[in-house]
Write an enzyme that holds these catalytic residues in place. Structure first.
Site, PDB file in Angstrom:
ATOM      1  N   CYS A 187     -34.962 -14.427  45.736  1.00 32.22           N
ATOM      2  CA  CYS A 187     -34.845 -15.801  45.263  1.00 32.22           C
ATOM      3  C   CYS A 187     -36.169 -16.207  44.616  1.00 32.22           C
ATOM      4  O   CYS A 187     -37.196 -16.281  45.291  1.00 32.22           O
ATOM      5  CB  CYS A 187     -34.535 -16.699  46.462  1.00 32.22           C
ATOM      6  SG  CYS A 187     -34.348 -18.440  46.051  1.00 32.22           S
ATOM      7  N   CYS A 222     -33.318 -16.575  37.867  1.00 35.93           N
ATOM      8  CA  CYS A 222     -32.705 -17.005  39.131  1.00 35.93           C
ATOM      9  C   CYS A 222     -31.672 -15.935  39.453  1.00 35.93           C
ATOM     10  O   CYS A 222     -30.908 -15.528  38.564  1.00 35.93           O
ATOM     11  CB  CYS A 222     -32.037 -18.366  38.952  1.00 35.93           C
ATOM     12  SG  CYS A 222     -30.947 -18.849  40.315  1.00 35.93           S
TER      13      CYS A 222
HETATM   14  N1  DGL Z   1     -31.060 -17.751  43.625  1.00 33.90           N
HETATM   15  C1  DGL Z   1     -32.182 -18.605  43.609  1.00 33.90           C
HETATM   16  C2  DGL Z   1     -33.291 -18.125  42.670  1.00 33.90           C
HETATM   17  O1  DGL Z   1     -33.415 -16.966  42.374  1.00 33.90           O
HETATM   18  C3  DGL Z   1     -32.005 -20.089  43.489  1.00 33.90           C
HETATM   19  C4  DGL Z   1     -30.705 -20.788  43.540  1.00 33.90           C
HETATM   20  C5  DGL Z   1     -30.764 -22.160  44.184  1.00 33.90           C
HETATM   21  O2  DGL Z   1     -31.092 -23.177  43.518  1.00 33.90           O
HETATM   22  O3  DGL Z   1     -30.457 -22.213  45.373  1.00 33.90           O
HETATM   23  O4  DGL Z   1     -34.108 -18.918  42.248  1.00 33.90           O
END
Ligand code: DGL
Length: 278
Positions: free
Chosen positions: A88, A201
């Site tokens: 993330c 993301c």
């Molecule tokens: N999957 C997450 C990232 O790589 C973020 C998604 C969210 O806003 O929860 O930043």
């Protein structure tokens, strides 16, 4: 907040090279990273924790995201993880990268793959669009990254919150919904003039085929998953904790989520197996 601290590097040795790799994300996005790791290192076991009950992280204050991230990592360490992958960009940006000072097992973070985009054509200036969460884009970590890599290149940014909620609500195959969302996010930019788009993301990686279809053919679609997986492999070898199982062994992938309903479990499984776009 409970922080599990493994005090010595002996703890790493005791966990053993065939202990699982722990991976977490705010929700389903990290499953795209799990897929990459499983493809690159098939003899590793992986435990994934998606915090869908608290998603999205990208619109929360950084302090909350950091606290949720430590809880997720504690959970994976309690399950015996030998390394943590913060799948993330948002959690990494919010301070979860500081886990490296807290835990004695390796912690691998993620950041938008802007360097990969800049280096594509041997130093000639690049016109790059970075898509990420609001929190990632406004963070100091991202500002530092851009200052370091920009050079003569032009870097545009766009937060895309709906691309997180569409994945979390299982609407990835709703073409009209997805195409409308993507068109809206790309509308402010001259896409013909872009060299590349960075999916900053992990949720956005599931939209790769949509982007490839909707963007002019010369615009490269770049994500950080291959680089993260490669870096993980290097770190596991440095620590001497890579799996010593034969190549023929197929590692177990366990998917956990803070949202306990059956639909969430099925959605996670289909994202893992690529039954829906990805
Ligand atoms: N999957 C997450 C990232 O790589 C973020 C998604 C969210 O806003 O929860 O930043």
């Amino acid at each position: 907040m409970i922080i599990t601290v493994l005090h010595t590097t002996k703890g790493v040795v005791q966990l053993g090279s065939n202990a699982p790799i722990g991976v977490f994300d705010s929700g389903m996005g990290g499953i795209s990273v799990v897929r990459q790791i499983h493809k690159d290192m098939p003899n590793e076991d992986i435990i994934f924790f998606g915090d869908s009950a608290n998603a999205p992280y990208g619109t929360r204050p950084a302090s909350e995201v950091e606290e949720l991230s430590f809880s997720a990592a504690d959970h994976l360490i309690a399950k015996g993880a030998k390394a943590i992958v913060i799948a993330c960009n948002t959690a990494t940006s919010a301070g979860a990268g500081d886990m490296r000072h807290t835990y004695d097992i390796p912690v691998i973070g993620m950041e938008p793959a802007v360097k990969v985009a800049r280096d594509r054509s041997g130093g000639s200036p690049q016109n790059i669009l970075v898509l990420a969460t609001e929190l990632t884009l406004k963070g100091q970590k991202f500002a530092d990254l851009i200052a370091q890599v920009r050079g003569n290149s032009t870097i545009h940014t766009q937060p895309c919150p709906d691309l997180v909620t569409i994945v979390e609500s299982g609407q990835l195959n709703d073409r009209t919904r997805v195409q409308d969302a993507i068109s809206g996010y790309l509308a402010p930019f001259d896409v013909e003039a872009l060299d590349s788009i960075v999916l900053g993301c992990t949720h956005f990686v599931f939209y790769r085929s949509y982007f490839e279809e909707m963007l002019p053919g010369h615009v490269a679609v770049i994500d950080g998953n291959p680089g993260t997986s490669h870096h993980l492999g290097t770190v596991l070898r440095e620590f001497g904790i890579q799996s010593d199982r034969p190549e023929s062994y197929t590692g177990a992938v366990t998917l956990e989520n803070s949202r306990k309903d059956k639909v969430t479990g099925l959605l996670a499984e289909s994202l893992l197996h690529g039954d829906i776009l990805g």
